[in-house]
Design a protein around this motif. Structure first.
Motif, PDB file in Angstrom:
ATOM      1  N   GLU A   8       0.879 -10.158  -4.328  1.00 12.79           N
ATOM      2  CA  GLU A   8      -0.439 -10.055  -3.702  1.00 12.79           C
ATOM      3  C   GLU A   8      -0.827  -8.585  -3.709  1.00 12.79           C
TER       4      GLU A   8
ATOM      5  N   LYS B  55      -3.161  -5.441  -2.464  1.00 15.82           N
ATOM      6  CA  LYS B  55      -3.972  -5.003  -1.320  1.00 15.82           C
ATOM      7  C   LYS B  55      -4.311  -3.537  -1.504  1.00 15.82           C
TER       8      LYS B  55
ATOM      9  N   GLN C 147      -4.965   0.093  -0.372  1.00 16.70           N
ATOM     10  CA  GLN C 147      -4.470   0.894   0.737  1.00 16.70           C
ATOM     11  C   GLN C 147      -4.829   2.354   0.498  1.00 16.70           C
TER      12      GLN C 147
ATOM     13  N   LYS D 198      -4.230   0.151  -5.216  1.00 16.57           N
ATOM     14  CA  LYS D 198      -3.890  -1.260  -5.033  1.00 16.57           C
ATOM     15  C   LYS D 198      -2.369  -1.383  -5.046  1.00 16.57           C
TER      16      LYS D 198
END
Length: 118
Positions: free
Chosen positions: A63, A65, A67, A76
């Protein structure tokens, strides 16, 4: 001297390698690439990693995300999912089986070679 490993062989194991890296800690694409290099697999084109991460994300193995990064724009980061952990464990079992089988063939070939030289 490091052997020249075929790109087809590397592509076949790269997903498993990346899952093992992400199992240790989440990372972003370039960070994953640097870790792969640390293990001596520095012949992998950087353009191979991002499409593989995208495919792994679509399959639910990781996954991504966004940040914040202290060194510039947001990055990512990829986190291994529970499905990714299952695939990682399966990869390890398959690798160990293949390693054992190939090592057995190599050992038998060495014994046969030594008999021929006697």
């Amino acid at each position: 001297m490091k052997p020249n490993i075929s790109s087809q062989m590397l592509k076949g194991i790269l997903q498993g390698v990346m899952l093992m890296i992400l199992f240790k800690k989440p990372d972003y694409g370039y960070g994953i690439s640097k870790q792969i290099n640390r293990y001596g697999l520095d012949d992998i084109p950087k353009g191979t990693i991002y499409p593989l991460l995208t495919m792994m994300e679509k399959r639910g193995l990781v996954e991504g995300k966004m940040q914040p990064s202290a060194e510039g724009p947001d990055r990512k980061y990829y986190f291994i999912t529970s499905d990714g952990i299952v695939v990682k464990q399966q990869f390890i079992k398959e690798w160990q089986f293949l390693e054992s089988a190939v090592n057995q063939l190599i050992d038998e070939g060495t014994i046969d070679e030594n008999k021929r030289n006697d």
